[in-house]
Structures are given as C-alpha cells and as structure tokens.
Design an enzyme around this catalytic site. Structure first.
Site, short mmCIF file in Angstrom:
data_model
loop_
_atom_site.label_atom_id
_atom_site.label_comp_id
_atom_site.label_asym_id
_atom_site.label_seq_id
_atom_site.Cartn_x
_atom_site.Cartn_y
_atom_site.Cartn_z
CB ALA A 484 34.69 78.16 100.26
CB SER A 485 33.34 75.93 96.32
OG SER A 485 32.09 76.36 96.80
#
Length: 701
Positions: A484-485
């Site tokens: 994520a990110s």
C-alpha cells in the site's frame, strides 16, 4: 510539566504497544505517522532542542493498523447486508459499477488471469529412481538435516510472522520457512504427520491465508495434521479449522463473537490542548486528515470501512462454513449466540474434541502404534527448517528464478542508528535489482512485497528500477499482507501483480499538513522566535504560528503535485487513463479481490501462483522444476547469535532499539499507511484511552 508529561506518554506508548514487527503488522519495526512525529518532536524540543531535526510533514498515507486486524477478506457478500444497503453501496461510487466479475477462485473473468496457470499444489508421490536418490541423499545428509523415521513435525504458530527469511539464530517465525516446511513434510518419508500448536497470531490476513492454503495442500499427501489451540480468536480458528483434527483444552480461551472496525479522532483533544492541525488532503478516503481534524467519522471513511468490514467478515463466514460443512446461516447464528462453553463447541461440531496437550500426544502415539511409555518422535520447526528441499528432491532445476523480498517500511538510506534487519533500504534494494537485471542466469524475478510504504522518493526510485528490470525479463510482484502507498508504488513497476484475497492494496492519495502549536506554547509559557531569509523559509520551521495565505497556497500545490505524480505513474503502470485511475485512487483502501476487479491487481493467489506465472512468462513448462534463488537471505546479527544461545546481548532492551528506530526515520514526503485500527472491541476495553489514541497514529513498518 506539560512537555514532560507528553514525553513520558509517548515513551510509555512505545513500551506498551503490541504492534506487529513483521507489517501491517506484519516484520520490521513500527513507524510513527509524520503528524505524530512532528507533535512528539515539538514537545521534547523544549528539553532536548538538539536531539531531533525539523521535518516537513507530508503523507501519502494508508491505514497501517489494518495489518493488525483480526479480520479476513470476504469472498462473497455477507447475507447480513440488506439488498437496500447493497444497492446504495453500488451506486455511491461510479467506479464500482465498472468492476469486473470474478469467478469462485477470485480470478478475473475474461482477464489476463484466465491465461495464467493457477499454481495449485498437486501431490505426486516420489517413486522409482527418484525415490532411491532421495533416500541416498538422506543417508549422507548433514547431521542437522537428519530426522528419525516416523517423526511428527511439531510447529508452533504464535505472535509475529515475518515475510522475510530468518537466520539460524533468529527466534522469530518466517512465513516462507513455515510454508516450505509444509511442502517438505508432505514429501518427506520420515514425517508421519504434523502436530500444530496455534496461539494468538499478530500478523496480517495475507499471511494467514497463505498458511491455511498450505495446510490444505499438505492434507493432499494423506498424512495427518492435528491442531491444538489453547487460545482462539477468529484468526486462529480460521487457520485451525483447516486441519484434519482440532482440539481445545477444557479451560481454553476463545472469543468468536465477530469483528469490529475502529477509528479514533484527535480533533477534540487537539482543540482542548491548543493544537491546530493545518491539513491539506487530496483523496476523500484519506483517513489521517479526518483523524487529526474531526471528532467523528466522515461519510466517505464510514463507507470505506463498512465495505472493508463486510468483505472481511463475509470471507471469514464463507471459508469457515465451507471447511466445517455448515451453512452460512449456521455460522452466523453461532457467532451471534455468544458461545463461551468449550463443551458446546464439541457438541455442535466446531472442534473435534476437548483434550489437554499431553492427552493429544498420547493419541498421536496410538495413531503411530507406539506404546504409552515410549516418547513421541518429533522434530521441531526450527530444526526442520534446516532440511534442504534438495535433500527431498524438491529443487535443483536448471532454470533460475530470482526472489527478492521487500518487507517493512521504506527508507532511502540506512540511518546509523537503525536496526540492520529492519525495513526496505532503497539504496540496497536497488543494488539487488540492478544485479539481477545485469545477470543472464535468471529467467524471471519475483518481488515479494509486504510493505505499508514509507519514503516517497525511495519508493519512486525503486519503482523506476523495477520498471527497467521488467523491460528485460518477466517480473512478478507477489503481495503478502500489504502493498500500500509506497508499497503499491513499488508493485506497480512489475509486469504482473498477484495478491491474496486478504491482501491490502492501493491508498493512492496524499495528506499534507503541519501542527500549529501556537496556543499550546502560549499556555505552557514557551516562546520561539525565528530569523529567516527567503519568502518560504519558515514554511515548515514555524510550528508556533499558522500558515500565511501564500504559504498555505504553496503547501497545497506541493501536495497536489505529489498526488498527481503518484496517480499518473499508477495509471501508466496499470494501462489506465488518468480519469480511470482517479476513480480507484483518492486514498481508497482495497482488499485484494476488490483491487483485482478494478485493475489494480492482475491475479489472486499466493506465492506459488506467482511462481507459476513467472514460469509461464519465461516459457518454462509448468511441470519442470526451477531453482528459486533467494537474494534477501539474512546474515545473523550479533544480538541474534547471542539470543540464539539463550542470552540477551549487552542488556539491550527491545523498547530502546525501537525508540532509536523511530527517532531516525527518514525525512521528506511519506507514502505510508496511516493509523486505522481494525480489531476486536474487547481487546482494547481495558486500554488507556490516551494510549489508544496515540497507538492509532502508528505507521506499520
């Protein structure tokens, strides 16, 4: 006094937390969100002015504590959600109407995944000449690889589980070594079965799903697998119910009451103490902005949380009902009944029987035809991890596939005080990628990602190198608990992304801000003066006052620019238009299945699926053995070596090491997960509410 209290509160929070060290949880050390770091630094700066550098606060954030959640990704919609609610949710976001269909295995219908082999485990008994070779290799095996005939593999799963390989001296659990042990035990003629102990787990559901899959695969060998669970929650039961037999002691702790999602808000707290968060959020689902400025949950965040919780709860119900041969209605009735007697679990068929550990061992002796006074021959997880797959004829193919593991928080360079085995160091990771790109011995590459993100610059530099690598040979990104990110930033450089149903992906968005501490300083009598040169020199240095209008405008523009860069590279990598990517970006958190239906992920599956796709892309026949070369093998540290022989090196406390890691985290733009907590309500009912708020701002590493 105020600053001393805040410093002690932060220090206690470091010591009291029970975060996962593998990432979101699982695992490397946890990282604080930049907002909490800024607040922490501003307070201790009064008494320790030279200890910490000034830092700009910028997020491309994502819920970090999701990795710690006691939840499971849902495979089908829960029957507890009414048709009216389903209809409302289907129309709330335009992107959902464009979602592609998935089959029962989670594969995209009519997508690239249809072209890929599934990598499903097929047990083929070793016989003939190969059986003779294996026996010969066992005869001349190293002493630490020798196992008595008729042995039972004893494995204890508890606490944190890292996606990285562990050194021989490490005391932690490693997912790749756990999974490899299941495969080896299935083929090893010396192993009669597995005795599995499960205690509370502190890892994400991607790892849990991988372990569960290997349990089911092991059962294809016809050998027994018996599970003993003294303390059980939803996550532990999800794994345990996949075993052939499941036993609880009479006094077992178990709480199978359902799942919750929690989000804490600091808006009211900041208001009372005189802190004014100045936040610029891009992406309506970026929850960290709400947590700092609001006193309650916004409509968008509630929508996202509700969807995630429905998916997670629904998958748990579906998988348990399938494994136990019960209907969904029976499983949901059991959860809502609030069962607390172990006897009822046995009566209704949720467990096999009620026995203590010694009684289960006696049963295993009977199963193996041993006398009661004989000792059960066992081999533990750590020793069996030293048995090479080569010894059992499970490796040795001429074609080589490189495996590069990326676990933990991302930083560009290693800090002098950072722990050697923690996180993803951009410079070192890029060196590995370049060495593989320049080498001609590797037919394909698997990058195994278990990261909530970190330094955005490091993420971008790594993305570039992965993109160059993918131009020269097949690169498959395999997601564990989370990519994520910044973690997803890395993954989108690969040619193909494979994730578990339970993996957490996305969070393409930015929150940028700083804390205006002027009123707090006034209340405690603290003063700060700055002499500067340059119109915007005080942009991030002046935390004692709000932004000027021109500063606020520049601050907003830099956040918008960072978001557009992230979004456009994501669109390019996923072969989408910017408008299409915008619909699935905006900081939204997606489970693996939902990400696949929206084009953020190509295929649903675990590491074996990634291997099968890598072979397919490299034109290697699926029935042909390949050599998986791990390029992230650990070198034992001095503390691990001493710890492995029962000592604590130089009295270095874990808390101190974690504190040093937090204080040396990287500067600049951050592409991280933020602090959303997914956990069961009863686990925090006795927690200090202030610590709970602080804990909510952790960033998993």
């Amino acid at each position: 006094m105020m600053s001393k209290f805040l410093f002690n509160s932060h220090l206690k929070a470091f010591r009291s937390r029970s975060f996962s060290a593998d990432l979101l949880k699982s695992p490397s050390l946890n990282q604080w969100g930049r907002f909490s770091s800024s607040l922490f630094e501003s307070q201790i700066a009064m008494s320790l002015p030279s200890m910490l550098p000034k830092r700009q606060v910028l997020f491309q954030s994502f819920p970090s504590s999701i990795r710690h959640m006691d939840l499971s990704v849902r495979a089908f919609k829960s029957s507890t959600v009414t048709k009216k609610e389903d209809s409302k949710r289907d129309t709330e976001t335009s992107d959902e109407s464009e979602a592609k269909s998935l089959d029962d295995n989670g594969s995209l219908i009519g997508s690239k995944d249809d072209q890929y082999p599934n990598g499903e485990f097929e047990f083929k008994e070793i016989s003939g000449w190969k059986s003779f070779v294996v026996k010969l290799r066992m005869l001349f095996a190293f002493p630490w690889e020798r196992v008595s005939n008729g042995s039972v593999l004893s494995m204890k799963l508890r606490g944190q589980i890292s996606d990285q390989l562990m050194s021989r001296f490490s005391s932690g659990l490693s997912l790749p070594q756990i999974c490899e042990n299941f495969i080896k035990a299935a083929y090893d003629p010396r192993i009669s079965g597995i005795y599995l102990h499960i205690d509370p787990l502190n890892c994400g559901w991607g790892k849990v799903e991988e372990i569960r899959r290997h349990i089911l695969d092991f059962r294809k060998s016809g050998k027994f697998i018996v599970c003993y669970v003294p303390a059980c929650r939803e996550k532990e039961y999800y794994v345990a119910c996949a075993c052939e037999e499941l036993y609880f002691p009479p006094s077992a702790y178990f709480t199978l009451y359902g799942l919750t999602v929690q989000a804490s808000f600091l808006g009211g707290v900041f208001e009372k103490v005189g802190i004014d968060p100045q936040v610029h959020r891009i992406g309506k689902y970026k929850s960290i902005g709400d947590q700092l400025t609001r006193k309650n949950m916004s409509k968008e965040i509630r929508e996202m949380f509700t969807t995630l919780l429905d998916n997670i709860y629904g998958n748990w119900v579906d998988k348990v009902s399938l494994t136990k041969g019960k209907s969904r209605e029976e499983v949901e009735y059991f959860i809502n009944e609030g069962v607390y007697q172990v006897e009822k679990l046995k009566q209704e068929g949720w467990i096999t029987d009620i026995h203590y550990d010694d009684e289960v061992i006696s049963m295993l002796k009977e199963k193996l035809g041993l006398k009661k006074d004989k000792k059960l021959p066992t081999v533990d997880y750590k020793k069996y991890s030293g048995v090479r797959k080569w010894t059992l004829g499970l490796s040795g193919g001429k074609d080589k596939i490189a495996v590069i593991r990326a676990s933990g928080s991302i930083s560009r360079v290693r800090s002098p005080l950072s722990i050697p085995s923690s996180g993803i160091i951009g410079e070192q990771f890029i060196e590995k990628i370049r060495s593989v790109r320049e080498s001609k011995i590797y037919k394909a590459v698997i990058i195994r990602i278990d990261s909530p993100g970190g330094d955005a610059l490091a993420s971008d530099l790594i993305w570039r190198e992965i993109k160059l690598l993918a131009a020269s040979k097949p690169v498959i990104a395999s997601v564990s608990d989370v990519a994520a990110s910044g973690g997803y930033y890395m993954a989108m450089g690969a040619g193909t992304i494979v994730a578990e149903n339970l993996s957490l992906t996305g969070s393409i968005g930015v929150v940028k801000g700083k804390l205006n501490l002027g009123k707090l300083y006034e209340r405690i009598g603290f003063n700060k003066e700055i002499i500067s040169r340059g119109k915007y020199a005080e942009l991030t240095a002046a935390e004692h006052r709000p932004f000027r209008p021109d500063e606020a405008e520049l601050f907003a523009k830099t956040a918008q620019h960072a978001y557009e860069q992230f979004r456009e590279k994501a669109a390019l990598s996923r072969s989408m238009t910017v408008d299409q990517m915008e619909k699935v970006a905006q900081g939204r958190v997606w489970t693996g299945k939902d990400a696949a239906s929206r084009g953020l992920v190509d295929a649903i599956g675990g590491f074996s699926h990634a291997v099968a796709i890598a072979k397919h892309k490299a034109n290697i026949p699926q029935d042909k053995q390949v050599s998986l070369l791990e390029l992230s093998r650990p070198s034992p540290t001095l503390p691990e070596i001493f710890g492995g022989i029962g000592n604590s090196i130089l009295g270095v406390d874990t808390t101190v090491k974690e504190l040093l890691q937090e204080l040396t985290s990287s500067d600049g733009i951050q592409a991280r997960m933020d602090g959303i907590m997914f956990e069961r309500l009863e686990e925090t009912s006795f927690a200090n509410p202030i610590f709970a708020l602080i804990k909510d701002y952790q960033v998993k590493g």
